[in-house]
Design a protein around this motif. Structure first.
Motif, mmCIF file in Angstrom:
data_model
loop_
_atom_site.group_PDB
_atom_site.id
_atom_site.type_symbol
_atom_site.label_atom_id
_atom_site.label_comp_id
_atom_site.label_asym_id
_atom_site.label_seq_id
_atom_site.Cartn_x
_atom_site.Cartn_y
_atom_site.Cartn_z
ATOM 1 N N GLN A 1 -6.339 4.773 11.158
ATOM 2 C CA GLN A 1 -6.879 3.951 10.080
ATOM 3 C C GLN A 1 -7.977 3.010 10.581
ATOM 4 O O GLN A 1 -7.887 2.464 11.683
ATOM 5 N N LYS A 2 -9.002 2.823 9.779
ATOM 6 C CA LYS A 2 -10.103 1.923 10.111
ATOM 7 C C LYS A 2 -9.576 0.534 10.439
ATOM 8 O O LYS A 2 -8.775 -0.035 9.700
ATOM 9 N N GLY A 3 -10.016 -0.012 11.559
ATOM 10 C CA GLY A 3 -9.627 -1.358 11.958
ATOM 11 C C GLY A 3 -8.363 -1.435 12.780
ATOM 12 O O GLY A 3 -8.030 -2.504 13.305
ATOM 13 N N ALA A 4 -7.649 -0.320 12.941
ATOM 14 C CA ALA A 4 -6.437 -0.334 13.769
ATOM 15 C C ALA A 4 -6.830 -0.376 15.243
ATOM 16 O O ALA A 4 -7.847 0.201 15.639
ATOM 17 N N PRO A 5 -6.058 -1.067 16.083
ATOM 18 C CA PRO A 5 -6.385 -1.143 17.517
ATOM 19 C C PRO A 5 -6.461 0.254 18.134
ATOM 20 O O PRO A 5 -5.716 1.156 17.753
ATOM 21 N N ARG B 1 1.506 6.225 5.711
ATOM 22 C CA ARG B 1 0.129 6.449 5.297
ATOM 23 C C ARG B 1 -0.583 5.129 5.005
ATOM 24 O O ARG B 1 0.048 4.113 4.711
ATOM 25 N N TYR B 2 -1.937 5.176 5.035
ATOM 26 C CA TYR B 2 -2.741 3.961 4.868
ATOM 27 C C TYR B 2 -3.880 4.151 3.866
ATOM 28 O O TYR B 2 -4.855 3.401 3.885
ATOM 29 N N ASP B 3 -3.775 5.127 2.977
ATOM 30 C CA ASP B 3 -4.871 5.431 2.075
ATOM 31 C C ASP B 3 -5.129 4.321 1.053
ATOM 32 O O ASP B 3 -6.170 4.335 0.389
ATOM 33 N N GLN B 4 -4.225 3.358 0.940
ATOM 34 C CA GLN B 4 -4.434 2.241 0.017
ATOM 35 C C GLN B 4 -4.747 0.945 0.762
ATOM 36 O O GLN B 4 -4.690 -0.140 0.177
ATOM 37 N N TYR B 5 -5.116 1.030 2.023
ATOM 38 C CA TYR B 5 -5.291 -0.154 2.866
ATOM 39 C C TYR B 5 -6.690 -0.755 2.872
ATOM 40 O O TYR B 5 -6.847 -1.949 2.807
ATOM 41 N N GLY B 6 -7.724 0.037 3.065
ATOM 42 C CA GLY B 6 -9.001 -0.531 3.467
ATOM 43 C C GLY B 6 -8.908 -0.795 4.958
ATOM 44 O O GLY B 6 -8.424 0.043 5.712
ATOM 45 N N ASP B 7 -9.339 -1.980 5.425
ATOM 46 C CA ASP B 7 -9.217 -2.317 6.845
ATOM 47 C C ASP B 7 -7.744 -2.530 7.195
ATOM 48 O O ASP B 7 -6.988 -3.124 6.414
ATOM 49 N N PHE B 8 -7.348 -2.084 8.371
ATOM 50 C CA PHE B 8 -5.938 -2.164 8.746
ATOM 51 C C PHE B 8 -5.438 -3.602 8.853
ATOM 52 O O PHE B 8 -4.314 -3.925 8.459
ATOM 53 N N ASN B 9 -6.255 -4.471 9.428
ATOM 54 C CA ASN B 9 -5.959 -5.912 9.475
ATOM 55 C C ASN B 9 -4.616 -6.230 10.139
ATOM 56 O O ASN B 9 -3.880 -7.128 9.710
ATOM 57 N N ASP B 10 -4.314 -5.539 11.219
ATOM 58 C CA ASP B 10 -3.083 -5.806 11.988
ATOM 59 C C ASP B 10 -1.824 -5.820 11.125
ATOM 60 O O ASP B 10 -0.863 -6.550 11.422
ATOM 61 N N GLY C 1 0.803 -1.229 0.000
ATOM 62 C CA GLY C 1 0.000 0.000 0.000
ATOM 63 C C GLY C 1 0.828 1.268 0.000
ATOM 64 O O GLY C 1 0.315 2.332 0.352
ATOM 65 N N ASN C 2 2.106 1.172 -0.390
ATOM 66 C CA ASN C 2 2.986 2.339 -0.354
ATOM 67 C C ASN C 2 2.943 2.985 1.038
ATOM 68 O O ASN C 2 2.857 4.210 1.176
ATOM 69 N N THR C 3 2.986 2.111 2.056
ATOM 70 C CA THR C 3 2.896 2.572 3.442
ATOM 71 C C THR C 3 3.943 3.627 3.752
ATOM 72 O O THR C 3 3.641 4.684 4.315
ATOM 73 N N PHE C 4 5.178 3.334 3.398
ATOM 74 C CA PHE C 4 6.276 4.263 3.653
ATOM 75 C C PHE C 4 6.613 4.993 2.352
ATOM 76 O O PHE C 4 6.931 4.369 1.344
#
Length: 276
Positions: free
Chosen positions: A111-115, A75-84, A62-65
């Motif tokens: 991000q959605k789904g992150a703890p 960033r997490y804009d390409q993630y959807g649910d974080f899913n650990d 997801g091009n996190t870094f």
């Protein structure tokens, strides 16, 4: 005779030049021993390695870094649910004795789904295992973390520059710390302001956390032990092993965060001389 004199003259010039070069090289080496060196070139992360939970080593899911405006962005804009999908960006070289400094700031929404505990939460891992030794389903590297927390705007204290210990333990006030994390004495930093953090690591001896110029936490004898890290290769986790060196990594755990001005001063030569 003239040829001999000319030859000796040029030989003298070469010897003198060689001495100057050697002297310059020695001077440069001495300067490097005590100078600040940037770990981030402000352009890309080619000198860094990525490992994200659920993904193979080297996959920057997801091009996190990413890099923008001389900043390493998480960033997490390409993630959807974080899913650990906890991730870490490791500098390519391990270190033993050093002084690290950087600046960080929290931005955006969790991000959605992150703890929930990862809200305005990130950090820098150190004395970490080589990410190439981590199986695809290992969540956290066996390492020690200088944890960064941001205030929640509720007026309650939330210190930063804390210590957390995935798969490790430390000695605090003369005994093995009985908790996974140790709070620092820092003040709370709300909003999206840049915070200056420093970390002084002396091998398997003393560790010092500094926030905005103030020493906020000290402990010693980092070692493999405890839990929290999961999915690791059992051969890597030999409890009781003192951690003398390891990799430095920037953390990704669901909260967008920026890092910049990442510099290190290698103290190895100083402490090697001290030990001799």
């Amino acid at each position: 005779m003239k040829k001999i004199i000319v030859s000796l003259f040029f030989l003298g010039i070469l010897v003198a030049a060689g001495c100057k070069l050697n002297s310059a090289a020695e001077s440069e080496d001495k300067q490097r021993e005590g100078e600040w060196v940037s770990l981030f070139n402000g352009k890309d992360i080619n000198d860094w390695m990525v490992k994200i939970h659920h993904h193979a080593f080297g996959e920057n899911y997801g091009n996190t870094f990413r890099v923008k405006d001389s900043i390493i962005q998480v960033r997490y804009d390409q993630y959807g649910d974080f899913n650990d999908q906890f991730g870490h960006l490791y500098y390519k070289t391990p270190y033993t004795y050093y002084h690290l400094k950087l600046e960080y700031r929290f931005v955006g929404e969790l991000q959605k789904g992150a703890p929930s505990y990862t809200l305005r939460n990130s950090g820098v891992m150190f004395h970490s295992q080589d990410p190439r030794t981590m199986p695809k389903e290992q969540d956290w590297p066996i390492s020690v973390e200088m944890q960064f927390l941001g205030g929640l705007g509720d007026g309650k204290p939330r210190p930063t520059g804390n210590m957390c210990s995935p798969g490790t333990e430390v000695v605090f006030k003369g005994k093995i710390a009985d908790s996974h994390c140790l709070n620092s004495t820092s003040k709370t930093y709300d909003g999206d302001q840049w915070v200056h953090a420093e970390l002084i690591v002396l091998g398997d001896s003393l560790i010092t956390h500094i926030i905005e110029g103030d020493t906020v936490l000290q402990y010693a004898k980092p070692q493999i032990g405890g839990d929290v890290a999961n999915g690791y290769d059992p051969k890597i986790k030999v409890d009781g092993t003192l951690l003398k060196s390891g990799y430095i990594a920037l953390q990704s755990e669901g909260q967008p965060v920026d890092f910049r001005h990442i510099e290190i001063k290698d103290l190895s030569s100083i402490y090697k001389k001290h030990e001799q």
